[in-house]
Scaffold this active site. Structure first.
Site, PDB file in Angstrom:
ATOM      1  N   LYS A  16     -40.705 -29.864  32.099  1.00  0.00           N
ATOM      2  CA  LYS A  16     -39.510 -30.614  32.514  1.00  0.00           C
ATOM      3  C   LYS A  16     -38.317 -30.263  31.626  1.00  0.00           C
ATOM      4  O   LYS A  16     -37.215 -30.021  32.123  1.00  0.00           O
ATOM      5  CB  LYS A  16     -39.822 -32.114  32.460  1.00  0.00           C
ATOM      6  N   GLY A  63     -32.834 -39.162  31.356  1.00  0.00           N
ATOM      7  CA  GLY A  63     -32.067 -39.208  30.108  1.00  0.00           C
ATOM      8  C   GLY A  63     -31.616 -37.821  29.689  1.00  0.00           C
ATOM      9  O   GLY A  63     -30.504 -37.647  29.178  1.00  0.00           O
ATOM     10  N   ASP A  94     -43.675 -37.882  23.950  1.00  0.00           N
ATOM     11  CA  ASP A  94     -43.928 -38.294  25.331  1.00  0.00           C
ATOM     12  C   ASP A  94     -45.414 -38.529  25.604  1.00  0.00           C
ATOM     13  O   ASP A  94     -45.784 -38.975  26.703  1.00  0.00           O
ATOM     14  CB  ASP A  94     -43.381 -37.235  26.302  1.00  0.00           C
TER      15      ASP A  94
HETATM   16  C1  S3P Z   1     -36.447 -34.415  25.912  1.00  0.00           C
HETATM   17  C2  S3P Z   1     -36.438 -34.973  24.670  1.00  0.00           C
HETATM   18  C3  S3P Z   1     -37.188 -36.183  24.324  1.00  0.00           C
HETATM   19  C4  S3P Z   1     -38.252 -36.515  25.360  1.00  0.00           C
HETATM   20  C5  S3P Z   1     -37.735 -36.382  26.753  1.00  0.00           C
HETATM   21  C6  S3P Z   1     -37.247 -34.972  27.010  1.00  0.00           C
HETATM   22  C7  S3P Z   1     -35.645 -33.200  26.157  1.00  0.00           C
HETATM   23  O1  S3P Z   1     -36.307 -37.274  24.258  1.00  0.00           O
HETATM   24  O2  S3P Z   1     -38.749 -37.807  25.160  1.00  0.00           O
HETATM   25  O3  S3P Z   1     -38.754 -36.671  27.685  1.00  0.00           O
HETATM   26  O4  S3P Z   1     -35.864 -32.515  27.175  1.00  0.00           O
HETATM   27  O5  S3P Z   1     -34.776 -32.893  25.329  1.00  0.00           O
HETATM   28  P1  S3P Z   1     -35.522 -37.642  22.894  1.00  0.00           P
HETATM   29  O6  S3P Z   1     -34.627 -36.510  22.568  1.00  0.00           O
HETATM   30  O7  S3P Z   1     -34.740 -38.889  23.225  1.00  0.00           O
HETATM   31  O8  S3P Z   1     -36.596 -37.865  21.876  1.00  0.00           O
END
Ligand code: S3P
Length: 457
Positions: free
Chosen positions: A40, A113, A337
């Site tokens: 992802k 996010g 995760d």
């Molecule tokens: C991600 C970073 C992580 C992870 C999210 C994907 C990314 O979040 O939990 O599922 O692709 O940069 P955080 O940067 O908030 O730890």
């Protein structure tokens, strides 16, 4: 004999409930090979950098989950031409840095996010254009101050509720200033947001983080031609702009965060033997492998190789008797995760597992510490919620029950794996959330369960 062990919807998207009825009590013998979907994090970055580059980017193995679809839709609205998403080949005709269109609509990151936080760095640095961004109910409650405030320190103009910390947000692009941001948290989303903003800044933009978070942005930015320096020892990354990115071929490896569900299923379900092919094993992501090895899992890495700048392997997992362990410190960002599914592993392990330094889990798609503690308790697991983690006393017999995903994909799938080791029927509400990162999870589980009591492959 028809197995009829797992009632999932024909289309996982359309039904909110999964029901697992063990034919044998509980399930036994998961056997077979799984191709997990594309990573992802890498899928988001391939779409974004492809959109910001000049020329064409060809992506193989893209994740077809809802989160990358949100990224693709946002960057289409900003002017990139992105072909219909499919796993074989997606082409992105880049618009070139600085050439983003001002969209007439609100950019909607959905549940993602990564889409929202990384995109904010891009938008904030596009002077003279105005953008509005939002997300679903979960995303609108997640903290954005962690990226908005450092961007504002670089000169960004961003406004939103509660001191500019919650989406919807309005962004008026500016020429940003160089900066050195000392991030208080090990977050790849924060680091990547600042680095993407730095692409359009004259001079050096540096991020230092307290522990190493996933480094896919650094690897892919270098491959697309950005001037980026990484000092892993001091956890400092510098990008020197203004940059020009050039479209590249990207091969997306399988997502270790999706493989994690099968790793734990294979370890806890008696008489199991699973092979997970083509899984990314970037060291910033392999905390789950370290944790399972600490727990005495029978886990072997085979056929290790490099694919398009990322290390990849096939993972073989067989049933073993897991032991409790302690997971904390710099290991946490490397398995951030995977805490929900590790909580499930811990419930089936001998002894106590303690997870600490994981308060970040409270601001993910749901409060994952609360979600896993309360839902595993419903199944009969002995779990105590800590302010920054979980304490799990393993070995209690689990009994099927009605549980809730809180619309969080990783919670839904973790509970399905927990249900495999429970006696009786488990019903998981909000299971459609799995489509965020793993649309084929339910059919894959159905296929593996259908192989119950078949001879070894
Ligand atoms: C991600 C970073 C992580 C992870 C999210 C994907 C990314 O979040 O939990 O599922 O692709 O940069 P955080 O940067 O908030 O730890």
């Amino acid at each position: 004999m028809s197995p009829a062990v797992f009632t999932a919807p024909e289309s996982v998207d359309s039904s909110p409930t999964w029901t697992l009825h063990p034919q044998h009590d509980p399930f036994t013998s998961l056997r077979g090979t799984v191709q997990v979907p594309g990573d992802k994090s890498i899928s988001h970055r391939a779409l974004m950098l492809g959109a910001l580059a000049q020329g064409e980017t060809q992506i193989q193995g893209l994740l077809l989950g809802e989160d990358p679809r949100s990224t693709a839709d946002c960057f289409r609205a900003l002017g990139a031409e992105i072909s219909p998403l499919n796993r074989e080949l997606v082409t992105v005709q880049g618009i070139g840095l600085g050439n983003l269109q001002e969209p007439a609509e609100v950019l909607n990151a959905g549940n993602s996010g990564t889409t929202l936080r990384l995109m904010l760095g891009v938008l904030a640095s596009h002077a003279g254009r105005f953008f509005t961004v939002t997300g679903d109910r979960s995303l609108r409650s997640r903290p954005m101050g962690r990226v908005v405030h450092p961007l504002q320190d670089m000169g960004a103009h961003i406004w939103g509720r509660q001191g500019d910390t919650l989406a919807p947000l309005a962004v008026k692009g500016q020429n940003l200033r160089p900066s050195h941001y000392h991030s208080p948290m090990a977050s790849a989303q924060v680091k990547s947001c600042i680095l993407l903003a730095g692409l359009r800044v004259e001079g050096a933009t540096t991020v230092t983080e307290p522990a190493l978070s996933r480094d896919h942005s650094e690897r892919m930015l270098a491959a697309f031609g950005a001037d980026i320096q990484v000092d892993a020892q001091t956890r400092r990354v510098t990008i020197t702009g203004p940059a020009q990115l050039q479209g590249q071929p990207v091969v997306v490896p399988g997502d270790i965060s999706s493989a994690a569900f099968w790793l734990v299923a294979g370890a806890i379900v008696p008489d199991s033997d699973l092979r997970l092919e083509n899984v990314g094993i970037n060291p910033t992501r392999t905390g789950i492998l370290d944790a399972l090895q600490q727990m005495n899992a029978d886990l072997v890495l085979e056929n290790e190789r490099w694919v398009a700048g990322e290390p990849v392997a096939d993972l073989r997992i067989r049933t073993s008797s897991l032991q409790g362990c302690t997971l904390c410190g710099d290991l946490i960002p490397r398995l951030v995760d995977e805490v929900p599914i590790l909580a499930v592993a811990a419930a089936f392990a001998r002894g106590t597992t303690v997870i600490r330094d994981a308060a970040e889990l409270r601001v993910k798609e749901s409060d994952r510490l609360r979600a896993m503690a309360t839902q595993l308790q419903k199944l009969g697991a002995r779990v105590t919620e800590l302010p920054d983690g979980l304490e799990i006393v393993g070995g209690a017999s689990l009994l099927g029950s009605e549980v809730e995903s809180f619309d969080d994909h990783r919670v839904a799938m973790s509970l399905a794996i927990a249900a495999l080791g429970a006696k009786g029927t488990t019903t998981i509400h909000g299971a459609q959330a799995a489509a965020i990162s793993y649309p084929e999870f339910a059919p894959t589980l159905q296929r593996l369960l259908a192989s119950e009591h078949k001879p070894s492959p």
